[in-house]
Each structure stands twice: as structure tokens, then as C-alpha cells.
Design a protein around this motif. Structure first.
Motif, PDB file in Angstrom:
ATOM      1  N   MET A   1       0.823  -1.188   0.000  1.00  0.00           N
ATOM      2  CA  MET A   1       0.000   0.000   0.000  1.00  0.00           C
ATOM      3  C   MET A   1       0.869   1.256   0.000  1.00  0.00           C
ATOM      4  O   MET A   1       0.502   2.255  -0.624  1.00  0.00           O
ATOM      5  CB  MET A   1      -0.936   0.009   1.201  1.00  0.00           C
ATOM      6  CG  MET A   1      -1.821   1.221   1.223  1.00  0.00           C
ATOM      7  SD  MET A   1      -3.320   0.898   2.101  1.00  0.00           S
ATOM      8  CE  MET A   1      -3.615   2.458   2.847  1.00  0.00           C
ATOM      9  N   GLU A   2       2.017   1.199   0.695  1.00  0.00           N
ATOM     10  CA  GLU A   2       2.908   2.357   0.752  1.00  0.00           C
ATOM     11  C   GLU A   2       3.377   2.747  -0.652  1.00  0.00           C
ATOM     12  O   GLU A   2       3.419   3.922  -0.995  1.00  0.00           O
ATOM     13  CB  GLU A   2       4.119   2.061   1.639  1.00  0.00           C
ATOM     14  CG  GLU A   2       3.789   1.825   3.090  1.00  0.00           C
ATOM     15  CD  GLU A   2       3.161   3.028   3.764  1.00  0.00           C
ATOM     16  OE1 GLU A   2       3.644   4.157   3.556  1.00  0.00           O
ATOM     17  OE2 GLU A   2       2.172   2.836   4.484  1.00  0.00           O
ATOM     18  N   GLU A   3       3.715   1.742  -1.448  1.00  0.00           N
ATOM     19  CA  GLU A   3       4.181   2.010  -2.812  1.00  0.00           C
ATOM     20  C   GLU A   3       3.066   2.624  -3.659  1.00  0.00           C
ATOM     21  O   GLU A   3       3.301   3.564  -4.418  1.00  0.00           O
ATOM     22  CB  GLU A   3       4.685   0.724  -3.462  1.00  0.00           C
ATOM     23  CG  GLU A   3       5.332   0.956  -4.813  1.00  0.00           C
ATOM     24  CD  GLU A   3       5.897  -0.307  -5.423  1.00  0.00           C
ATOM     25  OE1 GLU A   3       5.887  -0.392  -6.649  1.00  0.00           O
ATOM     26  OE2 GLU A   3       6.328  -1.207  -4.669  1.00  0.00           O
ATOM     27  N   LEU A   4       1.860   2.118  -3.498  1.00  0.00           N
ATOM     28  CA  LEU A   4       0.716   2.657  -4.240  1.00  0.00           C
ATOM     29  C   LEU A   4       0.464   4.114  -3.857  1.00  0.00           C
ATOM     30  O   LEU A   4       0.255   4.970  -4.727  1.00  0.00           O
ATOM     31  CB  LEU A   4      -0.535   1.820  -3.987  1.00  0.00           C
ATOM     32  CG  LEU A   4      -1.815   2.327  -4.633  1.00  0.00           C
ATOM     33  CD1 LEU A   4      -1.680   2.370  -6.153  1.00  0.00           C
ATOM     34  CD2 LEU A   4      -2.987   1.438  -4.229  1.00  0.00           C
ATOM     35  N   SER A   6       2.611   6.215  -2.673  1.00  0.00           N
ATOM     36  CA  SER A   6       3.713   7.026  -3.213  1.00  0.00           C
ATOM     37  C   SER A   6       3.479   7.332  -4.686  1.00  0.00           C
ATOM     38  O   SER A   6       3.689   8.461  -5.141  1.00  0.00           O
ATOM     39  CB  SER A   6       5.049   6.301  -3.049  1.00  0.00           C
ATOM     40  OG  SER A   6       5.461   6.317  -1.713  1.00  0.00           O
ATOM     41  N   LYS A   7       3.029   6.334  -5.434  1.00  0.00           N
ATOM     42  CA  LYS A   7       2.752   6.546  -6.859  1.00  0.00           C
ATOM     43  C   LYS A   7       1.610   7.541  -7.053  1.00  0.00           C
ATOM     44  O   LYS A   7       1.679   8.408  -7.925  1.00  0.00           O
ATOM     45  CB  LYS A   7       2.404   5.223  -7.543  1.00  0.00           C
ATOM     46  CG  LYS A   7       3.599   4.336  -7.747  1.00  0.00           C
ATOM     47  CD  LYS A   7       3.196   3.039  -8.424  1.00  0.00           C
ATOM     48  CE  LYS A   7       4.382   2.120  -8.596  1.00  0.00           C
ATOM     49  NZ  LYS A   7       4.005   0.852  -9.234  1.00  0.00           N
ATOM     50  N   ILE A   8       0.577   7.432  -6.253  1.00  0.00           N
ATOM     51  CA  ILE A   8      -0.552   8.378  -6.346  1.00  0.00           C
ATOM     52  C   ILE A   8      -0.063   9.783  -6.061  1.00  0.00           C
ATOM     53  O   ILE A   8      -0.393  10.733  -6.779  1.00  0.00           O
ATOM     54  CB  ILE A   8      -1.691   7.980  -5.377  1.00  0.00           C
ATOM     55  CG1 ILE A   8      -2.361   6.692  -5.852  1.00  0.00           C
ATOM     56  CG2 ILE A   8      -2.714   9.106  -5.245  1.00  0.00           C
ATOM     57  CD1 ILE A   8      -3.320   6.081  -4.853  1.00  0.00           C
ATOM     58  N   TYR A   9       0.759   9.933  -5.038  1.00  0.00           N
ATOM     59  CA  TYR A   9       1.283  11.263  -4.703  1.00  0.00           C
ATOM     60  C   TYR A   9       2.123  11.809  -5.854  1.00  0.00           C
ATOM     61  O   TYR A   9       1.934  12.941  -6.298  1.00  0.00           O
ATOM     62  CB  TYR A   9       2.111  11.228  -3.421  1.00  0.00           C
ATOM     63  CG  TYR A   9       2.669  12.590  -3.104  1.00  0.00           C
ATOM     64  CD1 TYR A   9       1.876  13.533  -2.470  1.00  0.00           C
ATOM     65  CD2 TYR A   9       3.944  12.954  -3.500  1.00  0.00           C
ATOM     66  CE1 TYR A   9       2.350  14.812  -2.215  1.00  0.00           C
ATOM     67  CE2 TYR A   9       4.429  14.227  -3.256  1.00  0.00           C
ATOM     68  CZ  TYR A   9       3.627  15.144  -2.613  1.00  0.00           C
ATOM     69  OH  TYR A   9       4.101  16.405  -2.381  1.00  0.00           O
ATOM     70  N   LEU A  58      10.460  17.079  -0.132  1.00  0.00           N
ATOM     71  CA  LEU A  58       9.688  16.151  -0.967  1.00  0.00           C
ATOM     72  C   LEU A  58       9.407  14.848  -0.219  1.00  0.00           C
ATOM     73  O   LEU A  58       8.271  14.348  -0.238  1.00  0.00           O
ATOM     74  CB  LEU A  58      10.428  15.850  -2.268  1.00  0.00           C
ATOM     75  CG  LEU A  58       9.762  14.834  -3.184  1.00  0.00           C
ATOM     76  CD1 LEU A  58       8.381  15.322  -3.629  1.00  0.00           C
ATOM     77  CD2 LEU A  58      10.636  14.536  -4.383  1.00  0.00           C
ATOM     78  N   LEU A  59      10.405  14.312   0.461  1.00  0.00           N
ATOM     79  CA  LEU A  59      10.199  13.079   1.235  1.00  0.00           C
ATOM     80  C   LEU A  59       9.127  13.283   2.297  1.00  0.00           C
ATOM     81  O   LEU A  59       8.251  12.428   2.487  1.00  0.00           O
ATOM     82  CB  LEU A  59      11.506  12.638   1.899  1.00  0.00           C
ATOM     83  CG  LEU A  59      12.599  12.114   0.990  1.00  0.00           C
ATOM     84  CD1 LEU A  59      13.842  11.777   1.814  1.00  0.00           C
ATOM     85  CD2 LEU A  59      12.145  10.910   0.194  1.00  0.00           C
ATOM     86  N   GLU A  60       9.188  14.402   2.988  1.00  0.00           N
ATOM     87  CA  GLU A  60       8.225  14.667   4.062  1.00  0.00           C
ATOM     88  C   GLU A  60       6.823  14.941   3.530  1.00  0.00           C
ATOM     89  O   GLU A  60       5.833  14.580   4.159  1.00  0.00           O
ATOM     90  CB  GLU A  60       8.709  15.814   4.941  1.00  0.00           C
ATOM     91  CG  GLU A  60       9.940  15.449   5.744  1.00  0.00           C
ATOM     92  CD  GLU A  60       9.766  14.165   6.542  1.00  0.00           C
ATOM     93  OE1 GLU A  60       8.776  14.034   7.298  1.00  0.00           O
ATOM     94  OE2 GLU A  60      10.617  13.276   6.403  1.00  0.00           O
ATOM     95  N   GLU A  61       6.726  15.556   2.356  1.00  0.00           N
ATOM     96  CA  GLU A  61       5.412  15.760   1.745  1.00  0.00           C
ATOM     97  C   GLU A  61       4.760  14.412   1.434  1.00  0.00           C
ATOM     98  O   GLU A  61       3.577  14.205   1.708  1.00  0.00           O
ATOM     99  CB  GLU A  61       5.527  16.571   0.455  1.00  0.00           C
ATOM    100  CG  GLU A  61       5.785  18.034   0.664  1.00  0.00           C
ATOM    101  CD  GLU A  61       6.002  18.765  -0.652  1.00  0.00           C
ATOM    102  OE1 GLU A  61       5.596  18.264  -1.721  1.00  0.00           O
ATOM    103  OE2 GLU A  61       6.592  19.858  -0.612  1.00  0.00           O
ATOM    104  N   LYS A  62       5.544  13.512   0.861  1.00  0.00           N
ATOM    105  CA  LYS A  62       5.014  12.173   0.543  1.00  0.00           C
ATOM    106  C   LYS A  62       4.626  11.431   1.813  1.00  0.00           C
ATOM    107  O   LYS A  62       3.566  10.805   1.874  1.00  0.00           O
ATOM    108  CB  LYS A  62       6.049  11.369  -0.251  1.00  0.00           C
ATOM    109  CG  LYS A  62       6.130  11.805  -1.692  1.00  0.00           C
ATOM    110  CD  LYS A  62       7.251  11.192  -2.486  1.00  0.00           C
ATOM    111  CE  LYS A  62       7.557   9.761  -2.268  1.00  0.00           C
ATOM    112  NZ  LYS A  62       8.605   9.228  -3.132  1.00  0.00           N
TER     113      LYS A  62
END
Length: 86
Positions: A1-4, A6-9, A58-62
Motif C-alpha cells: 500500500m505504501e508504494e501505491l 507514493s505513486k498516487i502522490y 519532498l520526502l516529508e510531503e510524501k
């Protein structure tokens, strides 16, 4: 789910009007803070610092997006299925 998430973001949320507005505001604030360092560090160091700060942001936004989605889903589950309800 984390990868999904991240892709949506990365493919959708990042390009939304609200996200772009927040990015513009971040650019303005960062430029103001970095201006205070002008002259005390080299241009090369300034650019490296700027790149590092943008990468961290960017990392923190995701991460914030993923956390918000998880919180929203948990809240929705609690509303729809309160404890003790069969």
C-alpha cells in the motif's frame, strides 16, 4: 500500500493546484531563509544545501500524504463500523 500511495502522490497529488501553491510558498520561505546565509557560505555550498532541503521536503510531503490517507481511512472505518456494532 505504501508504494501505491507514493505513486498516487508522485503522479497525481503533486500536480494538483493546492500542492503547487504550497510548493510556491515553500520556495518563497526557503529563499528568504537562505538569503540570510548569503556571503557566509560559497555558491556551491548554497546550491548543495538548497538541493538537500528540497529533497527532504519532498520526502516529508510524501510521508505526510501517506499518513493523512491512513488516518482518513481509520477515521472512516471508525465512523462506519463503531466498536461493539455487529
Amino acid at each position: 500500500m505504501e508504494e501505491l500511495l507514493s505513486k498516487i502522490y508522485e503522479r497525481i497529488v503533486f500536480y494538483e493546484k493546492d500542492c503547487i501553491s504550497l510548493g510556491t510558498e515553500f520556495d518563497r520561505k526557503l529563499a528568504k531563509k537562505l538569503a540570510a546565509l548569503k556571503g557566509s557560505i560559497s555558491d556551491d555550498e548554497m546550491e548543495k544545501l538548497r538541493e538537500l532541503l528540497y529533497w527532504v521536503a519532498l520526502l516529508e510531503e510524501k510521508d505526510g500524504f501517506r499518513l493523512g490517507v491512513r488516518f482518513t481511512l481509520k477515521l472512516l472505518a471508525e465512523i462506519l463500523y463503531p466498536e461493539g456494532q455487529s
